[in-house]
Write an enzyme that holds these catalytic residues in place. Structure first.
Site, PDB file in Angstrom:
ATOM      1  N   ASP A  29       0.841  -1.207   0.000  1.00  0.00           N
ATOM      2  CA  ASP A  29       0.000   0.000   0.000  1.00  0.00           C
ATOM      3  C   ASP A  29       0.876   1.257   0.000  1.00  0.00           C
ATOM      4  O   ASP A  29       0.364   2.374  -0.094  1.00  0.00           O
ATOM      5  CB  ASP A  29      -1.001  -0.002   1.159  1.00  0.00           C
ATOM      6  CG  ASP A  29      -0.340  -0.007   2.518  1.00  0.00           C
ATOM      7  OD1 ASP A  29       0.896  -0.176   2.594  1.00  0.00           O
ATOM      8  OD2 ASP A  29      -1.067   0.144   3.530  1.00  0.00           O
ATOM      9  N   SER A  30       2.201   1.070   0.031  1.00  0.00           N
ATOM     10  CA  SER A  30       3.119   2.196  -0.178  1.00  0.00           C
ATOM     11  C   SER A  30       2.854   2.831  -1.542  1.00  0.00           C
ATOM     12  O   SER A  30       3.283   3.959  -1.796  1.00  0.00           O
ATOM     13  CB  SER A  30       4.574   1.722  -0.092  1.00  0.00           C
ATOM     14  OG  SER A  30       4.786   0.592  -0.905  1.00  0.00           O
ATOM     15  N   ASP A  76      -1.046  -6.056  -0.111  1.00  0.00           N
ATOM     16  CA  ASP A  76      -1.375  -5.403   1.153  1.00  0.00           C
ATOM     17  C   ASP A  76      -2.867  -5.162   1.234  1.00  0.00           C
ATOM     18  O   ASP A  76      -3.460  -4.614   0.285  1.00  0.00           O
ATOM     19  CB  ASP A  76      -0.696  -4.020   1.197  1.00  0.00           C
ATOM     20  CG  ASP A  76       0.440  -3.966   2.181  1.00  0.00           C
ATOM     21  OD1 ASP A  76       0.432  -4.722   3.169  1.00  0.00           O
ATOM     22  OD2 ASP A  76       1.351  -3.148   1.955  1.00  0.00           O
ATOM     23  N   LYS A 111      -1.209  -9.308   3.045  1.00  0.00           N
ATOM     24  CA  LYS A 111      -0.451  -8.831   4.216  1.00  0.00           C
ATOM     25  C   LYS A 111      -1.342  -7.903   5.022  1.00  0.00           C
ATOM     26  O   LYS A 111      -2.054  -7.080   4.451  1.00  0.00           O
ATOM     27  CB  LYS A 111       0.824  -8.109   3.762  1.00  0.00           C
ATOM     28  CG  LYS A 111       1.612  -7.510   4.934  1.00  0.00           C
ATOM     29  CD  LYS A 111       3.032  -7.169   4.559  1.00  0.00           C
ATOM     30  CE  LYS A 111       3.239  -5.845   3.880  1.00  0.00           C
ATOM     31  NZ  LYS A 111       2.760  -4.664   4.617  1.00  0.00           N
ATOM     32  N   GLU A 122      -1.271  -5.385   8.678  1.00  0.00           N
ATOM     33  CA  GLU A 122      -0.411  -4.764   9.685  1.00  0.00           C
ATOM     34  C   GLU A 122      -0.985  -4.992  11.077  1.00  0.00           C
ATOM     35  O   GLU A 122      -2.203  -4.962  11.272  1.00  0.00           O
ATOM     36  CB  GLU A 122      -0.299  -3.256   9.417  1.00  0.00           C
ATOM     37  CG  GLU A 122       0.410  -2.934   8.100  1.00  0.00           C
ATOM     38  CD  GLU A 122       0.621  -1.441   7.890  1.00  0.00           C
ATOM     39  OE1 GLU A 122       0.309  -0.634   8.800  1.00  0.00           O
ATOM     40  OE2 GLU A 122       1.107  -1.070   6.810  1.00  0.00           O
ATOM     41  N   GLU A 146       9.434  -4.002  10.454  1.00  0.00           N
ATOM     42  CA  GLU A 146       9.820  -2.698   9.880  1.00  0.00           C
ATOM     43  C   GLU A 146      10.361  -1.764  10.954  1.00  0.00           C
ATOM     44  O   GLU A 146       9.720  -1.579  12.007  1.00  0.00           O
ATOM     45  CB  GLU A 146       8.610  -2.053   9.166  1.00  0.00           C
ATOM     46  CG  GLU A 146       8.968  -0.695   8.573  1.00  0.00           C
ATOM     47  CD  GLU A 146       7.996  -0.171   7.533  1.00  0.00           C
ATOM     48  OE1 GLU A 146       7.059  -0.891   7.140  1.00  0.00           O
ATOM     49  OE2 GLU A 146       8.184   0.984   7.105  1.00  0.00           O
TER      50      GLU A 146
HETATM   51  O1  KIV Z   1       3.573  -1.085   1.656  1.00  0.00           O
HETATM   52  C1  KIV Z   1       4.728  -1.519   1.593  1.00  0.00           C
HETATM   53  O2  KIV Z   1       5.452  -1.279   0.626  1.00  0.00           O
HETATM   54  C2  KIV Z   1       5.211  -2.323   2.701  1.00  0.00           C
HETATM   55  C3  KIV Z   1       6.647  -2.733   2.700  1.00  0.00           C
HETATM   56  C4  KIV Z   1       7.522  -1.580   2.842  1.00  0.00           C
HETATM   57  C5  KIV Z   1       6.918  -3.776   3.702  1.00  0.00           C
HETATM   58  O3  KIV Z   1       4.476  -2.631   3.572  1.00  0.00           O
END
Ligand code: KIV
Length: 299
Positions: free
Chosen positions: A62-63, A101, A131, A133, A200
């Site tokens: 989600d970055s 994510d 994924k 969090e 992280e």
């Molecule tokens: O969203 C993302 O890119 C991440 C990674 C940096 C682990 O969660």
């Protein structure tokens, strides 16, 4: 196709698909190197290049909210936007395991709705895992997704979706209490059934301790070299960001500068009339080739 050079050093780097059980085996494998190489990707060409270069896990992180969509945090990106990018990454990936994510808000109300959202990633985007969090507080959710045959990657330490609660992006687990909480989070994520966990912005020593203690692989980002694998945001690695990057984000290229130079060159050539040249033009009449192909640049 994975290059010969990579096949000789990376275990299982043939055309064989990377699977969740295989990543679990890497943790105990005596093969050297057995580190898990992960990177983010958000589109077809990047996914394809990463896959062909031998990356094991591609995360549709989600970055992308920040590095691709220009938001100042990961919070605004929606489930539909994540699905759109995940589908493109899926189309570009043959060998790597694709993980997506779950965006902020898509797994924070009831478990049934979270499960429905996770199922969309598998059914509509074809990803192999999701994924989420959070540590202890995600125990029930991770267990439910795992029970529904959706492999889950955990993510603890600095969890960017908690930026408002944390009051900023800071290294986590530096105090005794913080370190103990992170250990509890790591154990909870493993106990719930996650197949791997991202650590992280965690002190190297704590990441090493968690890595020793867990049976599932740890994937570090700003967590030192002792994790079972590493992940970076691909735009950081490529030098395709506008803001200052954290110290752990090693820059392997300056793609931003390469793009700028290429586009400046194009602007100049269009303005001074040197682009397009005669050989870059089609012709009518007798000099025209019969089957002048027009190839649009898709592969
Ligand atoms: O969203 C993302 O890119 C991440 C990674 C940096 C682990 O969660």
């Amino acid at each position: 196709m994975v290059p010969e050079a990579i096949m000789s050093v990376v275990p299982h780097a043939g055309n064989g698909k990377i699977t969740v059980p295989e990543l679990l085996q890497r943790k105990t494998s005596s093969l050297n190197p057995n580190k898990i190489v992960c990177l983010t990707a958000y589109d077809y060409p990047t996914a394809r290049l990463l896959d062909e270069a031998g990356v094991d896990v591609i995360l549709v992180g989600d970055s992308l909210a920040m590095v691709v969509l220009g938001y100042d945090s990961t919070l605004p990106v929606t489930l539909d936007e994540m699905l759109h990018h995940a589908r493109a990454v899926r189309r570009g990936t043959k060998r790597a395991l694709v993980v997506a994510d779950m965006p902020f808000g898509s797994y924070h109300s009831d478990t049934a709705e979270s499960l429905r959202n996770a199922v969309r990633f598998v059914k509509e985007a074809g990803v192999e895992a999701v994924k989420v969090e959070g540590g202890e507080r995600r125990l029930e959710l991770i267990a439910r997704l795992t029970e529904a045959e959706i492999p889950v990657m955990g993510h603890i330490g600095l969890t960017p979706q908690s930026v408002n609660a944390l009051g900023g992006y800071r290294v986590q687990g530096k105090t005794t209490d913080g370190a103990e909480q992170l250990l509890r989070d790591a154990r909870a994520v493993e106990a719930a059934g996650a197949f791997a966990v991202v650590l992280e912005a965690v002190p190297r020593e704590l990441a090493a301790q968690i890595t020793r203690e867990l049976r599932i692989p740890t994937i570090g980002i700003g967590a030192g070299p002792d994790c079972d694998g590493q992940i970076l945001v691909v735009h950081d690695l490529l030098g395709l960001t506008f803001d200052q990057t954290p110290k752990f984000a090693r820059k392997y290229a300056n793609v931003g500068e390469a793009i700028s130079n290429a586009v400046r060159g194009y602007c100049e050539d269009v303005r001074n009339g040197s682009f397009p040249s005669d050989s870059e033009s089609y012709h009518s009449g007798s000099s025209a080739k019969k089957d002048d192909p027009v190839k649009i640049s898709i592969c």
